[in-house]
Design a protein around this motif. Structure first.
Motif, PDB file in Angstrom:
ATOM      1  N   VAL A  26     -17.473 -33.752 -23.269  1.00 51.73           N
ATOM      2  CA  VAL A  26     -16.858 -33.894 -21.954  1.00 51.73           C
ATOM      3  C   VAL A  26     -15.361 -33.737 -22.151  1.00 51.73           C
ATOM      4  CG1 VAL A  26     -16.419 -35.427 -19.999  1.00 51.73           C
ATOM      5  CG2 VAL A  26     -18.657 -35.470 -21.142  1.00 51.73           C
ATOM      6  N   LEU A  27     -14.795 -32.714 -21.499  1.00 51.47           N
ATOM      7  CA  LEU A  27     -13.344 -32.566 -21.519  1.00 51.47           C
ATOM      8  C   LEU A  27     -12.785 -33.472 -20.436  1.00 51.47           C
ATOM      9  CD1 LEU A  27     -12.617 -28.747 -21.930  1.00 51.47           C
ATOM     10  CD2 LEU A  27     -12.834 -30.504 -23.681  1.00 51.47           C
ATOM     11  N   GLY A  28     -11.935 -34.414 -20.835  1.00 55.59           N
ATOM     12  CA  GLY A  28     -11.364 -35.363 -19.892  1.00 55.59           C
ATOM     13  C   GLY A  28     -10.498 -34.682 -18.853  1.00 55.59           C
ATOM     14  N   GLU A  29     -10.313 -35.339 -17.721  1.00 53.82           N
ATOM     15  CA  GLU A  29      -9.503 -34.789 -16.636  1.00 53.82           C
ATOM     16  C   GLU A  29      -8.136 -34.349 -17.152  1.00 53.82           C
ATOM     17  OE1 GLU A  29      -7.264 -36.766 -12.968  1.00 53.82           O
ATOM     18  OE2 GLU A  29      -9.442 -36.689 -12.671  1.00 53.82           O
ATOM     19  N   GLY A  30      -7.772 -33.112 -16.842  1.00 51.43           N
ATOM     20  CA  GLY A  30      -6.462 -32.594 -17.196  1.00 51.43           C
ATOM     21  C   GLY A  30      -6.253 -32.272 -18.665  1.00 51.43           C
ATOM     22  N   SER A  31      -7.269 -32.438 -19.507  1.00 52.15           N
ATOM     23  CA  SER A  31      -7.079 -32.123 -20.926  1.00 52.15           C
ATOM     24  C   SER A  31      -7.049 -30.619 -21.139  1.00 52.15           C
ATOM     25  CB  SER A  31      -8.142 -32.800 -21.799  1.00 52.15           C
ATOM     26  OG  SER A  31      -9.417 -32.277 -21.527  1.00 52.15           O
ATOM     27  N   GLY A  37     -27.761 -22.244 -23.999  1.00 52.40           N
ATOM     28  CA  GLY A  37     -28.532 -23.459 -24.196  1.00 52.40           C
ATOM     29  C   GLY A  37     -29.912 -23.378 -23.591  1.00 52.40           C
ATOM     30  N   GLY A  38     -30.165 -22.397 -22.753  1.00 49.24           N
ATOM     31  CA  GLY A  38     -31.492 -22.232 -22.168  1.00 49.24           C
ATOM     32  C   GLY A  38     -31.668 -22.996 -20.875  1.00 49.24           C
ATOM     33  N   GLN A  39     -32.856 -22.872 -20.309  1.00 48.98           N
ATOM     34  CA  GLN A  39     -33.130 -23.401 -18.976  1.00 48.98           C
ATOM     35  C   GLN A  39     -33.075 -24.913 -18.874  1.00 48.98           C
ATOM     36  OE1 GLN A  39     -36.949 -21.991 -17.775  1.00 48.98           O
ATOM     37  NE2 GLN A  39     -38.060 -23.199 -19.272  1.00 48.98           N
ATOM     38  N   ASN A  40     -33.223 -25.631 -19.973  1.00 52.20           N
ATOM     39  CA  ASN A  40     -33.188 -27.094 -19.920  1.00 52.20           C
ATOM     40  C   ASN A  40     -31.803 -27.666 -20.218  1.00 52.20           C
ATOM     41  OD1 ASN A  40     -35.954 -27.306 -19.282  1.00 52.20           O
ATOM     42  ND2 ASN A  40     -36.450 -26.951 -21.430  1.00 52.20           N
ATOM     43  N   ALA A  41     -30.847 -26.802 -20.459  1.00 48.06           N
ATOM     44  CA  ALA A  41     -29.471 -27.243 -20.746  1.00 48.06           C
ATOM     45  C   ALA A  41     -28.644 -27.168 -19.464  1.00 48.06           C
ATOM     46  CB  ALA A  41     -28.869 -26.369 -21.834  1.00 48.06           C
ATOM     47  N   ARG A  42     -27.480 -27.860 -19.471  1.00 47.49           N
ATOM     48  CA  ARG A  42     -26.643 -27.913 -18.270  1.00 47.49           C
ATOM     49  C   ARG A  42     -25.172 -27.810 -18.619  1.00 47.49           C
ATOM     50  NH1 ARG A  42     -26.415 -28.520 -13.244  1.00 47.49           N
ATOM     51  NH2 ARG A  42     -28.626 -28.750 -12.916  1.00 47.49           N
ATOM     52  N   PHE A  43     -24.454 -27.093 -17.743  1.00 44.95           N
ATOM     53  CA  PHE A  43     -23.002 -26.943 -17.847  1.00 44.95           C
ATOM     54  C   PHE A  43     -22.392 -27.285 -16.495  1.00 44.95           C
ATOM     55  CE2 PHE A  43     -19.298 -24.136 -17.128  1.00 44.95           C
ATOM     56  CZ  PHE A  43     -18.456 -24.689 -18.068  1.00 44.95           C
ATOM     57  N   THR A  44     -21.315 -28.095 -16.518  1.00 42.97           N
ATOM     58  CA  THR A  44     -20.620 -28.445 -15.281  1.00 42.97           C
ATOM     59  C   THR A  44     -19.142 -28.151 -15.454  1.00 42.97           C
ATOM     60  OG1 THR A  44     -22.202 -30.209 -14.798  1.00 42.97           O
ATOM     61  CG2 THR A  44     -20.090 -30.298 -13.651  1.00 42.97           C
ATOM     62  N   MET A  45     -18.611 -27.447 -14.465  1.00 43.55           N
ATOM     63  CA  MET A  45     -17.201 -27.082 -14.427  1.00 43.55           C
ATOM     64  C   MET A  45     -16.649 -27.622 -13.118  1.00 43.55           C
ATOM     65  SD  MET A  45     -15.934 -23.190 -14.968  1.00 43.55           S
ATOM     66  CE  MET A  45     -14.226 -22.794 -15.222  1.00 43.55           C
ATOM     67  N   GLU A  46     -15.926 -28.745 -13.184  1.00 41.76           N
ATOM     68  CA  GLU A  46     -15.421 -29.362 -11.960  1.00 41.76           C
ATOM     69  C   GLU A  46     -14.266 -28.550 -11.374  1.00 41.76           C
ATOM     70  OE1 GLU A  46     -14.664 -33.540 -12.596  1.00 41.76           O
ATOM     71  OE2 GLU A  46     -16.794 -33.953 -12.966  1.00 41.76           O
ATOM     72  N   ASN A  47     -13.775 -28.971 -10.229  1.00 37.93           N
ATOM     73  CA  ASN A  47     -12.735 -28.242  -9.509  1.00 37.93           C
ATOM     74  C   ASN A  47     -11.448 -28.073 -10.332  1.00 37.93           C
ATOM     75  OD1 ASN A  47     -14.548 -28.351  -7.386  1.00 37.93           O
ATOM     76  ND2 ASN A  47     -13.480 -30.002  -6.329  1.00 37.93           N
ATOM     77  N   PHE A  48     -10.773 -26.925 -10.114  1.00 43.36           N
ATOM     78  CA  PHE A  48      -9.474 -26.622 -10.715  1.00 43.36           C
ATOM     79  C   PHE A  48      -9.528 -26.564 -12.244  1.00 43.36           C
ATOM     80  CE2 PHE A  48      -8.620 -28.626  -6.604  1.00 43.36           C
ATOM     81  CZ  PHE A  48      -7.818 -27.657  -6.008  1.00 43.36           C
ATOM     82  N   VAL A  94     -22.534 -30.053 -21.253  1.00 43.96           N
ATOM     83  CA  VAL A  94     -21.085 -29.933 -21.459  1.00 43.96           C
ATOM     84  C   VAL A  94     -20.442 -29.990 -20.081  1.00 43.96           C
ATOM     85  CG1 VAL A  94     -19.210 -28.410 -22.202  1.00 43.96           C
ATOM     86  CG2 VAL A  94     -21.295 -28.600 -23.583  1.00 43.96           C
ATOM     87  N   THR A  95     -19.379 -30.814 -19.973  1.00 39.57           N
ATOM     88  CA  THR A  95     -18.700 -31.003 -18.689  1.00 39.57           C
ATOM     89  C   THR A  95     -17.206 -30.813 -18.844  1.00 39.57           C
ATOM     90  OG1 THR A  95     -20.387 -32.600 -17.990  1.00 39.57           O
ATOM     91  CG2 THR A  95     -18.294 -32.639 -16.797  1.00 39.57           C
ATOM     92  N   LEU A  96     -16.629 -30.030 -17.944  1.00 43.65           N
ATOM     93  CA  LEU A  96     -15.182 -29.876 -17.843  1.00 43.65           C
ATOM     94  C   LEU A  96     -14.739 -30.653 -16.611  1.00 43.65           C
ATOM     95  CD1 LEU A  96     -16.077 -27.454 -19.616  1.00 43.65           C
ATOM     96  CD2 LEU A  96     -14.264 -26.152 -18.554  1.00 43.65           C
ATOM     97  N   GLY A 121     -17.416 -25.496  -9.979  1.00 39.85           N
ATOM     98  CA  GLY A 121     -16.696 -26.055  -8.843  1.00 39.85           C
ATOM     99  C   GLY A 121     -15.724 -25.104  -8.186  1.00 39.85           C
ATOM    100  N   ASP A 122     -14.930 -25.653  -7.268  1.00 46.50           N
ATOM    101  CA  ASP A 122     -13.951 -24.896  -6.489  1.00 46.50           C
ATOM    102  C   ASP A 122     -12.694 -24.604  -7.303  1.00 46.50           C
ATOM    103  OD1 ASP A 122     -15.711 -25.247  -4.358  1.00 46.50           O
ATOM    104  OD2 ASP A 122     -14.570 -26.915  -3.494  1.00 46.50           O
TER     105      ASP A 122
END
Length: 152
Positions: free
Chosen positions: A122-127, A53-64, A103-105, A40-41
């Motif tokens: 999943v890392l909760g918002e602001g953790s 994790g390879g091509q079938n795995a996913r990582f998300t990094m939200e804004n800030f 995994v999601t931030l 993210g931004d």
């Protein structure tokens, strides 16, 4: 890729066609990524971070969000359960079970130096996760975690 993006020359993104990078992003030297990713931004990935994790795995990094130096984020891995052989070159009939879980931030979360995050977290918002911690479970919003395993 968005605007105002800095990516160091010593970065390896194995599957760039599976990666989206937002605006105002800095990715430092030694970053290694093997998964699909949505970065993210206003994010920062410090030196020598590995996300696997390879091509079938996913990582998300939200804004800030930020990841400090030396972190390891595992989005997919052999389970090491003793039910087969492990490693990416093992033929399917002989493989151990594989865990693929994103995994999601969430927004405003932050990871300290040398943290390891396991699949499905999943890392909760602001953790915030303190240095050298092992994260095996989701974190609550706006809470600081540390230790092995990480606890509030």
């Amino acid at each position: 890729m968005g605007e105002d993006v800095f990516i160091s020359a010593n970065v390896e993104i194995r599957r760039p066609q599976l990666v989206i990078i937002g605006n105002h992003v800095a990715i430092d030297t030694g970053f290694y990524l093997t998964t699909a990713a949505d970065i993210g931004d206003y994010t920062h990935i410090a030196p020598y971070v590995t996300i696997i994790g390879g091509q079938n795995a996913r990582f998300t990094m939200e804004n800030f969000t930020t990841i400090a130096a030396g972190c390891r984020i595992i989005c997919g891995s052999d389970e090491h359960a003793g039910e087969g052989l492990v490693g990416p070159t093992i033929p399917d009939p002989y493989k151990d079970k594989i865990t693929l879980s994103p995994v999601t931030l969430k927004r405003f979360s932050s990871i300290g130096t040398n943290v390891v995050i396991m699949p499905g977290v999943v890392l909760g918002e602001g953790s915030v996760v303190g240095s050298c911690s092992l994260v095996t479970k989701n974190t609550e919003p706006w809470t600081v975690y540390f230790g092995t395993p990480a606890k509030p």
